[in-house]
Design a protein around this motif. Structure first.
Motif, PDB file in Angstrom:
ATOM      1  N   CYS A  17       0.797  -1.353   0.000  1.00 48.46           N
ATOM      2  CA  CYS A  17       0.000   0.000   0.000  1.00 48.46           C
ATOM      3  C   CYS A  17       0.799   1.356   0.000  1.00 48.46           C
ATOM      4  CB  CYS A  17      -0.843   0.019   1.276  1.00 48.46           C
ATOM      5  SG  CYS A  17      -1.596   1.508   1.713  1.00 48.46           S
ATOM      6  N   ASP A  25       0.668  -6.635   2.495  1.00 46.79           N
ATOM      7  CA  ASP A  25       0.063  -7.768   1.811  1.00 46.79           C
ATOM      8  C   ASP A  25       0.927  -8.991   2.105  1.00 46.79           C
ATOM      9  OD1 ASP A  25      -1.084  -9.592   0.123  1.00 46.79           O
ATOM     10  OD2 ASP A  25      -0.448  -8.610  -1.725  1.00 46.79           O
ATOM     11  N   ASN A  94     -11.502 -11.341   3.653  1.00 50.75           N
ATOM     12  CA  ASN A  94     -11.567  -9.912   3.965  1.00 50.75           C
ATOM     13  C   ASN A  94     -10.991  -9.064   2.833  1.00 50.75           C
ATOM     14  OD1 ASN A  94     -12.704 -10.540   6.426  1.00 50.75           O
ATOM     15  ND2 ASN A  94     -10.771 -10.414   7.558  1.00 50.75           N
ATOM     16  N   LEU A  95      -9.911  -9.529   2.221  1.00 49.20           N
ATOM     17  CA  LEU A  95      -9.307  -8.799   1.106  1.00 49.20           C
ATOM     18  C   LEU A  95     -10.268  -8.701  -0.071  1.00 49.20           C
ATOM     19  CD1 LEU A  95      -5.599 -10.069   0.944  1.00 49.20           C
ATOM     20  CD2 LEU A  95      -6.392  -7.770   1.514  1.00 49.20           C
ATOM     21  N   ALA A  98     -13.215  -6.405   0.668  1.00 53.35           N
ATOM     22  CA  ALA A  98     -12.832  -4.991   0.638  1.00 53.35           C
ATOM     23  C   ALA A  98     -12.731  -4.485  -0.790  1.00 53.35           C
ATOM     24  CB  ALA A  98     -11.496  -4.798   1.360  1.00 53.35           C
ATOM     25  N   LYS A 385      -5.475   0.626   0.340  1.00 57.28           N
ATOM     26  CA  LYS A 385      -5.879   0.433   1.727  1.00 57.28           C
ATOM     27  C   LYS A 385      -5.351  -0.878   2.305  1.00 57.28           C
ATOM     28  CE  LYS A 385     -10.128   3.209   1.873  1.00 57.28           C
ATOM     29  NZ  LYS A 385     -11.592   3.164   2.116  1.00 57.28           N
ATOM     30  N   THR A 386      -5.465  -1.960   1.527  1.00 61.15           N
ATOM     31  CA  THR A 386      -5.089  -3.277   2.031  1.00 61.15           C
ATOM     32  C   THR A 386      -3.701  -3.713   1.577  1.00 61.15           C
ATOM     33  OG1 THR A 386      -5.998  -4.482   0.135  1.00 61.15           O
ATOM     34  CG2 THR A 386      -7.515  -3.957   1.932  1.00 61.15           C
ATOM     35  N   SER A 388      -3.133  -5.239  -1.160  1.00 64.24           N
ATOM     36  CA  SER A 388      -3.249  -6.414  -2.016  1.00 64.24           C
ATOM     37  C   SER A 388      -2.999  -6.050  -3.471  1.00 64.24           C
ATOM     38  CB  SER A 388      -4.621  -7.065  -1.859  1.00 64.24           C
ATOM     39  OG  SER A 388      -5.648  -6.146  -2.160  1.00 64.24           O
TER      40      SER A 388
END
Length: 411
Positions: A17, A25, A94-95, A98, A385-386, A388
Motif C-alpha cells: 500500500c 500484503d 476480507n481482502l 474490501a 488500503k489493504t 493487495s
C-alpha cells in the motif's frame, strides 16, 4: 482501464500500500517471486501480465482441501507460515470483500466456482467452507463429455469477465479421470482519477530494449500524481529511476509505474524488485504536479502455472503424492493450473478516439518532473488500503494490441 485475471485449477483422480498505515500484503513476497519466475522462463522482449490476487485465491481454494505436506507447501510458498491454522482463509475473504465493496467508484468482481464430476461424492465440509470463505458455488458436469464440459466452463468464465477472457479450457484438458475443476475470475474496470484527454493522444515512437522502435499511441497529461525518484545506491539499476503512482476514481486503487532511464534496459532494473521495495515506493512517493506520457496498450496472456508454482516450492499437489483428502479422499491431484489475464489502458478507462500526427517533445523549460514512458516499464495495480496486488507485469512492447497466448515451459 480494463483488467481481468483468471486462474483455473484442474484436479484429476489418481489411477490406483502507498498509505503508511496500510497493512502489508502477506502474499507480496510470493507475488514478486512469481513475477521473477515468469520473467526467467519467458522471452526477454515479452510483455508480462498476471494477477497475484487471483493466484492466491485459487491456491486458497485448493488449500481448503489439502492436508499434510501438500498443505504446508502452499502455506510456506504463499507466506502463511506465521498465521494460525485457517487464519489465511479469513484474510483472503476480507481482502476480496474490501475490493468488491464500492462499485460506485470502480468495478472489481471476484467470482469463484467449483465444477464437480457428476455422480462423485465430495466432502460436505469442504463444499461448505468453499462457500463460506470464497462464495464458491458448486455445479456438476460430466468431464467424460469433454467438449460439452469445456464449453460450459468457458461460458461461465466469459459471463464473469464481461467476455474479456475466452477459451480458458479446452476439451483436451478433460478426461474420464477428471473429478473437479476450480475456477477463479478477477475483473477490474476503473477510470483514472485524472483522465487523459483523447485529443492529446498522438502517434509516438516507443524504443524497445532490443534497440528497435515501434509506433504506438501515446497519451499525455499534466496533473497532480504521487511521484518519486529512487536509487538502489549502486549501478545495478542504472542509477536513478522514476516511480509514478496514478490513482483510479475513488483513490482506493492505483497503478504504479516504475520507469528506468531511457538508456537503461528494464532487465537491469528488474532484479532489485522485492516485496519491501514495493512498500517503500508506496510510502515514499509525494504528491506533486507531473507531466505524464503513457502509451495506450492492451495485452492478454495465458500462463501455465504448474511448472512455475513447482519452482516456487508448491510441488506435491501436482503429483500422485498429493494429499487433497479433505476434498474427497486421497485420490486427487492437480492436473493443470492456468491463468489468463487481460489488461487494457486507455485515456478514460474505455476505448476512445485518438488524434494523429507526431507530438513535438520539448525537453527545455520543463517546469515539472516528466515521466516519459516511451521505453519498457514495470507496473503494479494494488489496493492502497489493504496493499493487495490485483495485477503485476511489464510492458516491453505496447504495439501488441491483439490478445496473444503464451505458455511458459518448465526451467
Amino acid at each position: 482501464m480494463l483488467m481481468v485475471g483468471l486462474i483455473s485449477l484442474l484436479l484429476l483422480r489418481v489411477c490406483g500500500c502507498r498509505v503508511a498505515d496500510a497493512p502489508d500484503d502477506v502474499t507480496a513476497e510470493f507475488s514478486v517471486r512469481l513475477y521473477h519466475q515468469l520473467q526467467m522462463v519467458g522471452g526477454e522482449e515479452d510483455n508480462i501480465i498476471f494477477s497475484p490476487l487471483s493466484v492466491a485465491v485459487a491456491l486458497g481454494m485448493v488449500e481448503l482441501g489439502a492436508r499434510g505436506s501438500s498443505l504446508e507447501q502452499i502455506r510456506q510458498a504463499v507466506g502463511y507460515s506465521h498465521f494460525r491454522e485457517d487464519e489465511e482463509f479469513s484474510a483472503l475473504r476480507n481482502l476480496t470483500q474490501a475490493l468488491a465493496a464500492d462499485e460506485a467508484q470502480y468495478v472489481v468482481r471476484l467470482a469463484n466456482s467449483l465444477f464437480l464430476q457428476t455422480g462423485v461424492s465430495f466432502s460436505p465440509d469442504f463444499l461448505r467452507l468453499m462457500k463460506h470463505y470464497f462464495h464458491a458455488e458448486a455445479e456438476t458436469v460430466d468431464f467424460s463429455e469433454a467438449a460439452a464440459a469445456a464449453e460450459h466452463i468457458n461460458t461461465w468464465v466469459q459471463n464473469h469477465t464481461e467476455s474479456k477472457i475466452h477459451d480458458l479450457v479446452s476439451p483436451d484438458d478433460f478426461s474420464s479421470m477428471t473429478r473437479i475443476t476450480l475456477v477463479n475470475a478477477v475483473y477490474f474496470r476503473g477510470s483514472w482519477k485524472n483522465q487523459f484527454r483523447p485529443e492529446n493522444t498522438r502517434t509516438f515512437s516507443f524504443s524497445k530494449d532490443d534497440g528497435s522502435e515501434v509506433q504506438t499511441l501515446m497519451m499525455y497529461q499534466q496533473g497532480d500524481f504521487y511521484y518519486g525518484e529512487f536509487s538502489d545506491g549502486t549501478t545495478e539499476a542504472g542509477g536513478v529511476y522514476q516511480v509514478l503512482e496514478m490513482p483510479y476514481e475513488g483513490e482506493d486503487l492505483s497503478m504504479t509505474i516504475v520507469l528506468p532511464r531511457q538508456e537503461v534496459p528494464l532487465a537491469t532494473l528488474e532484479p532489485i524488485i522485492k516485496a519491501q521495495l514495493l512498500e517503500d515506493w508506496a510510502n515514499n512517493v509525494k504528491k506533486q504536479k507531473v507531466e505524464v506520457y503513457l502509451p495506450r496498450f492492451k495485452v492478454e496472456q495465458r500462463i501455465d502455472l504448474r511448472d512455475n508454482l513447482q519452482q516456487l516450492g508448491i510441488k506435491n499437489i501436482f503429483t500422485k503424492d498429493a494429499d487433497l483428502s479433505a476434498m474427497m479422499g486421497k485420490e486427487l491431484f492437480i492436473g493443470k493450473a492456468v491463468q489468463k489475464a487481460y489488461l487494457e489502458v486507455t485515456e478514460e478507462g474505455a476505448e476512445g478516439a485518438a488524434g494523429s500526427g507526431m507530438i513535438a517533445l520539448t525537453r527545455t523549460l520543463v517546469l515539472y518532473p516528466q515521466v516519459m514512458a516511451d521505453h519498457p516499464f514495470f507496473f503494479v495495480i494494488r489496493n492502497r488500503k489493504t496493499g493487495s496486488i490485483l495485477f503485476m507485469g511489464r510492458v516491453m512492447n505496447p504495439e501488441v494490441v491483439e490478445p496473444f497466448d503464451h505458455d511458459f515451459d518448465s526451467v
